[in-house]
Design a protein around this motif. Structure first.
Motif, PDB file in Angstrom:
ATOM      1  N   ASP A  12      46.608  36.556  58.222  1.00  0.00           N
ATOM      2  CA  ASP A  12      44.994  36.113  57.611  1.00  0.00           C
ATOM      3  C   ASP A  12      44.149  37.483  57.208  1.00  0.00           C
ATOM      4  O   ASP A  12      43.765  37.551  55.933  1.00  0.00           O
ATOM      5  N   ARG A  13      44.909  38.510  58.147  1.00  0.00           N
ATOM      6  CA  ARG A  13      43.933  40.043  57.448  1.00  0.00           C
ATOM      7  C   ARG A  13      44.533  40.329  56.221  1.00  0.00           C
ATOM      8  O   ARG A  13      43.564  41.308  55.698  1.00  0.00           O
ATOM      9  N   LEU A  14      45.834  40.715  56.281  1.00  0.00           N
ATOM     10  CA  LEU A  14      46.051  40.717  55.226  1.00  0.00           C
ATOM     11  C   LEU A  14      45.681  40.316  53.717  1.00  0.00           C
ATOM     12  O   LEU A  14      45.841  41.410  52.567  1.00  0.00           O
ATOM     13  N   THR A  19      43.056  40.117  48.743  1.00  0.00           N
ATOM     14  CA  THR A  19      41.858  39.348  48.334  1.00  0.00           C
ATOM     15  C   THR A  19      41.045  40.536  47.838  1.00  0.00           C
ATOM     16  O   THR A  19      40.776  40.819  46.440  1.00  0.00           O
ATOM     17  N   SER A  20      40.065  41.557  48.968  1.00  0.00           N
ATOM     18  CA  SER A  20      39.466  41.795  48.224  1.00  0.00           C
ATOM     19  C   SER A  20      39.689  43.378  47.293  1.00  0.00           C
ATOM     20  O   SER A  20      39.104  43.313  46.487  1.00  0.00           O
ATOM     21  N   GLY A  21      40.848  43.712  47.624  1.00  0.00           N
ATOM     22  CA  GLY A  21      41.799  44.323  46.475  1.00  0.00           C
ATOM     23  C   GLY A  21      41.621  43.955  45.184  1.00  0.00           C
ATOM     24  O   GLY A  21      41.251  44.555  44.517  1.00  0.00           O
ATOM     25  N   PHE A  22      42.259  43.062  45.167  1.00  0.00           N
ATOM     26  CA  PHE A  22      42.060  42.527  43.911  1.00  0.00           C
ATOM     27  C   PHE A  22      40.346  42.652  43.068  1.00  0.00           C
ATOM     28  O   PHE A  22      40.559  42.520  41.323  1.00  0.00           O
ATOM     29  N   SER A  27      36.869  44.347  39.418  1.00  0.00           N
ATOM     30  CA  SER A  27      35.353  45.000  38.960  1.00  0.00           C
ATOM     31  C   SER A  27      35.647  45.931  38.508  1.00  0.00           C
ATOM     32  O   SER A  27      34.897  46.295  37.432  1.00  0.00           O
ATOM     33  N   SER A  28      36.274  46.910  38.208  1.00  0.00           N
ATOM     34  CA  SER A  28      36.702  48.769  37.563  1.00  0.00           C
ATOM     35  C   SER A  28      37.343  47.677  36.155  1.00  0.00           C
ATOM     36  O   SER A  28      36.390  48.562  35.718  1.00  0.00           O
ATOM     37  N   SER A  29      37.304  47.441  36.214  1.00  0.00           N
ATOM     38  CA  SER A  29      38.877  46.475  35.106  1.00  0.00           C
ATOM     39  C   SER A  29      37.370  46.344  34.401  1.00  0.00           C
ATOM     40  O   SER A  29      37.259  46.563  32.745  1.00  0.00           O
TER      41      SER A  29
END
Length: 105
Positions: A12-14, A19-22, A27-29
């Motif tokens: 769940d943590r990973l 999800t946060s990374g995506f 957002s950056s894209s």
């Protein structure tokens, strides 16, 4: 109530980290796409301005040709900074503007 195992907590943590990374990547894209659209929009504006100056240059060249029928050579004329300015070598070895009269020897 059943307690989650270490594996399930770690999963769940990973998953949340991925999800946060995506979301950050998305957002950056989106930011990158906005900047690219701004750059492309600016180049289109420059093309419009360049076309306007080219039209003005051709208009002025036409007026100069009409006013100046003194029999100069058919050297292309241009204004410095417009891409139409032509330099030619003079008889003395120096470089002069293409529309200047050359001296007879």
């Amino acid at each position: 109530m059943e307690e989650d195992t270490f594996f399930e907590k770690e999963r769940d943590r990973l998953t949340a980290e991925i999800t946060s990374g995506f979301e950050e990547l998305l957002s950056s894209s989106n930011g990158l796409n906005r900047k690219l659209e701004e750059v492309l929009g600016m180049t289109r504006e420059y093309e419009t301005i360049a076309s306007l100056w080219e039209s003005f240059h051709e208009l002025m060249r036409g007026h100069r040709d009409e006013d100046d029928n003194s029999g100069e050579t058919d050297q292309p004329h241009g204004l410095p900074g417009t891409g139409g300015h032509v330099l030619t070598g003079s008889k003395s070895g120096g470089v002069t503007a293409g529309h200047e009269e050359q001296q007879d020897s």
